[in-house]
Design a protein around this motif. Structure first.
Motif, PDB file in Angstrom:
ATOM      1  N   GLY A  51       0.853  -1.474   0.130  1.00  0.00           N
ATOM      2  CA  GLY A  51      -0.229  -0.089  -0.495  1.00  0.00           C
ATOM      3  C   GLY A  51       0.782   1.351   0.375  1.00  0.00           C
ATOM      4  N   ARG A  52      -0.140   2.238  -0.084  1.00  0.00           N
ATOM      5  CA  ARG A  52       0.719   3.761   0.166  1.00  0.00           C
ATOM      6  C   ARG A  52       1.276   4.693   1.146  1.00  0.00           C
ATOM      7  NH1 ARG A  52      -1.898   7.889  -2.603  1.00  0.00           N
ATOM      8  NH2 ARG A  52      -3.454   7.447  -2.011  1.00  0.00           N
ATOM      9  N   ASP A  53       1.812   4.783   1.096  1.00  0.00           N
ATOM     10  CA  ASP A  53       2.344   6.108   2.487  1.00  0.00           C
ATOM     11  C   ASP A  53       1.136   7.496   2.106  1.00  0.00           C
ATOM     12  OD1 ASP A  53       3.932   4.584   4.232  1.00  0.00           O
ATOM     13  OD2 ASP A  53       5.338   4.919   2.003  1.00  0.00           O
ATOM     14  N   VAL A  54      -0.040   6.943   2.854  1.00  0.00           N
ATOM     15  CA  VAL A  54      -0.719   8.562   3.130  1.00  0.00           C
ATOM     16  C   VAL A  54      -1.358   8.161   4.233  1.00  0.00           C
ATOM     17  CG1 VAL A  54      -2.870   6.742   2.439  1.00  0.00           C
ATOM     18  CG2 VAL A  54      -2.660   9.073   2.095  1.00  0.00           C
ATOM     19  N   HIS A  55      -1.149   9.581   4.854  1.00  0.00           N
ATOM     20  CA  HIS A  55      -1.298  10.338   6.081  1.00  0.00           C
ATOM     21  C   HIS A  55      -2.472  11.906   6.002  1.00  0.00           C
ATOM     22  CE1 HIS A  55       2.436   7.991   5.790  1.00  0.00           C
ATOM     23  NE2 HIS A  55       3.249   8.777   4.940  1.00  0.00           N
ATOM     24  N   GLY A  56      -3.405  10.868   6.973  1.00  0.00           N
ATOM     25  CA  GLY A  56      -4.729  11.677   7.215  1.00  0.00           C
ATOM     26  C   GLY A  56      -5.530  11.465   8.124  1.00  0.00           C
ATOM     27  N   TRP A  57      -6.875  12.625   7.703  1.00  0.00           N
ATOM     28  CA  TRP A  57      -8.305  11.818   8.746  1.00  0.00           C
ATOM     29  C   TRP A  57      -8.914  11.883   7.808  1.00  0.00           C
ATOM     30  CZ3 TRP A  57      -9.281  10.127  13.733  1.00  0.00           C
ATOM     31  CH2 TRP A  57      -8.263  10.027  14.629  1.00  0.00           C
ATOM     32  N   LEU A  58      -9.948  11.017   7.681  1.00  0.00           N
ATOM     33  CA  LEU A  58     -10.894  11.229   6.926  1.00  0.00           C
ATOM     34  C   LEU A  58     -12.691  10.833   7.109  1.00  0.00           C
ATOM     35  CD1 LEU A  58     -12.392  10.618   3.589  1.00  0.00           C
ATOM     36  CD2 LEU A  58     -12.351   8.602   4.097  1.00  0.00           C
ATOM     37  N   TRP A  84      -8.906  -0.112   1.327  1.00  0.00           N
ATOM     38  CA  TRP A  84      -8.903  -0.405  -0.120  1.00  0.00           C
ATOM     39  C   TRP A  84      -8.924   0.881  -0.553  1.00  0.00           C
ATOM     40  CZ3 TRP A  84     -13.137   0.659  -3.349  1.00  0.00           C
ATOM     41  CH2 TRP A  84     -12.871  -0.323  -3.916  1.00  0.00           C
ATOM     42  N   ALA A  85      -9.770   1.867  -0.511  1.00  0.00           N
ATOM     43  CA  ALA A  85     -10.345   2.722  -1.344  1.00  0.00           C
ATOM     44  C   ALA A  85      -8.751   3.990  -1.901  1.00  0.00           C
ATOM     45  CB  ALA A  85     -11.823   3.939  -1.180  1.00  0.00           C
ATOM     46  N   ALA A 121     -12.418   5.608  -5.999  1.00  0.00           N
ATOM     47  CA  ALA A 121     -11.523   4.800  -4.796  1.00  0.00           C
ATOM     48  C   ALA A 121     -10.266   4.555  -5.894  1.00  0.00           C
ATOM     49  CB  ALA A 121     -12.422   3.153  -4.375  1.00  0.00           C
ATOM     50  N   LYS A 122      -9.145   4.753  -5.400  1.00  0.00           N
ATOM     51  CA  LYS A 122      -7.979   4.355  -6.235  1.00  0.00           C
ATOM     52  C   LYS A 122      -7.785   4.781  -7.245  1.00  0.00           C
ATOM     53  CE  LYS A 122      -7.760  -0.432  -4.502  1.00  0.00           C
ATOM     54  NZ  LYS A 122      -6.281  -0.839  -3.774  1.00  0.00           N
ATOM     55  N   SER A 123      -8.769   6.287  -7.055  1.00  0.00           N
ATOM     56  CA  SER A 123      -8.271   7.292  -8.191  1.00  0.00           C
ATOM     57  C   SER A 123      -7.590   8.342  -7.443  1.00  0.00           C
ATOM     58  CB  SER A 123      -9.607   8.356  -9.175  1.00  0.00           C
ATOM     59  OG  SER A 123      -9.995   9.182  -7.263  1.00  0.00           O
TER      60      SER A 123
END
Length: 301
Positions: A7-14, A33-34, A223-225
């Motif tokens: 997976g990606r190193d993505v950081h933050g709040w949803l 997953w998204a 998702a995945k975009s």
């Protein structure tokens, strides 16, 4: 050697506006997953049939989850009077009924003892652990579950609507670890009429509000975009309960290595917990002491 997480190193709040009919863990898995994220977690479980704010942390934002979990939260919920269920909500079996229906004034009076610092017994169908096992598993197996009362701070609990004699809508602001289902149960018992939760919505949690939440449909659509990252709030949104300190370049370098770093303090006292930033990016959370932040959590951004 351990396997590397995909997976990606993505950081933050949803902030998800959770729909009814899905578990909190299922929402987190869908979000992970998204975003194709390596790591994700949530800041406070909602029952499957509950709706509203489910704050999902991605990547390094998971290190700020405790500050949202510990924050005040608000719920709007409808109590069905006249019936008790074994789960204290509409998903359970009715185990007791009453023809008694209290007046609005009686309800308001009964809410007062449920406000402030109270002791609350969680529902038997809850995730509380008893001798290492979840209470709901023991309850499903037919065991007589005894759960000890736990402290809960209820800042506010008020009557906001009375649709009919059988239903009352309440709003509650409370601290960590509260069970709305237990409030409905205890209110019904105090009124001598029984009660259980019919509908439940978390309207805000710490800095996050339901009206700004993202739907599951929107998450699946993006998702995945390349556009999905625009839904994320910055990691620092999980730190709004703490004061922010600016740090120097040298201070940021030291903090990132887990050492005390120099910060520019303003409205903090010796021993206060705070977080440090450099060039607008969070660097660490820690304890302020004499011009330095002593880190307890370091962000690898």
């Amino acid at each position: 050697m351990g396997r590397r997480k995909k997976g990606r190193d993505v950081h933050g709040w949803l902030v998800v506006d959770k729909p009814a009919g899905i578990t909190s863990n299922a929402v987190v898995n869908k979000v992970r997953w998204a975003f194709d994220a390596k790591k994700a977690g949530h800041a406070g479980t909602l029952d499957p049939e509950a709706t509203g704010v489910l704050a999902v942390a991605l990547g390094e934002a998971t290190k700020t989850v405790p500050y949202i979990t510990d924050a005040l939260k608000a719920y709007r919920f409808t109590v069905r009077l006249g019936q008790a269920t074994n789960t204290d909500d509409a998903e359970g079996e009715v185990i007791a009924e009453s023809e008694t229906r209290p007046s609005d004034d009686e309800i308001v009076e009964a809410l007062a003892p449920l406000t402030g610092d109270i002791m609350q017994v969680p529902p038997k169908f809850s995730a509380v652990k008893i001798d290492g096992q979840r209470a709901y598993k023991l309850a499903r197996d037919g065991e007589d579950v005894e759960i000890e009362a736990r402290p809960l701070f209820v800042e506010d609990l008020k009557l906001v609507d009375r649709p009919d004699a059988d239903h009352v809508t309440l709003e509650m602001t409370c601290g960590k670890g509260g069970y709305v289902r237990a409030i409905a149960r205890d209110l019904g018992e105090a009124l001598g009429c029984y009660g259980h939760v019919r509908e439940l919505r978390r309207i805000w949690s710490g800095p996050f509000v339901a009206e700004e939440g993202v739907s599951m449909e929107r998450i699946e659509e993006l998702a995945k975009s390349d556009e999905i990252d625009a839904l994320l709030l910055p990691l620092s949104e999980g730190l709004t309960s703490l004061p922010e300190l600016k740090c120097t370049h040298e201070g940021a370098t030291r903090l990132r290595h887990g050492n005390p770093g120099m910060v520019i303090a303003s409205d903090v006292d010796y021993g206060d917990e705070a977080w440090a930033s450099y060039d607008g990016e969070p660097v660490a959370v820690g304890i302020y002491k004499a011009g330095e932040l002593h880190p307890s959590r370091v962000f690898n951004l």
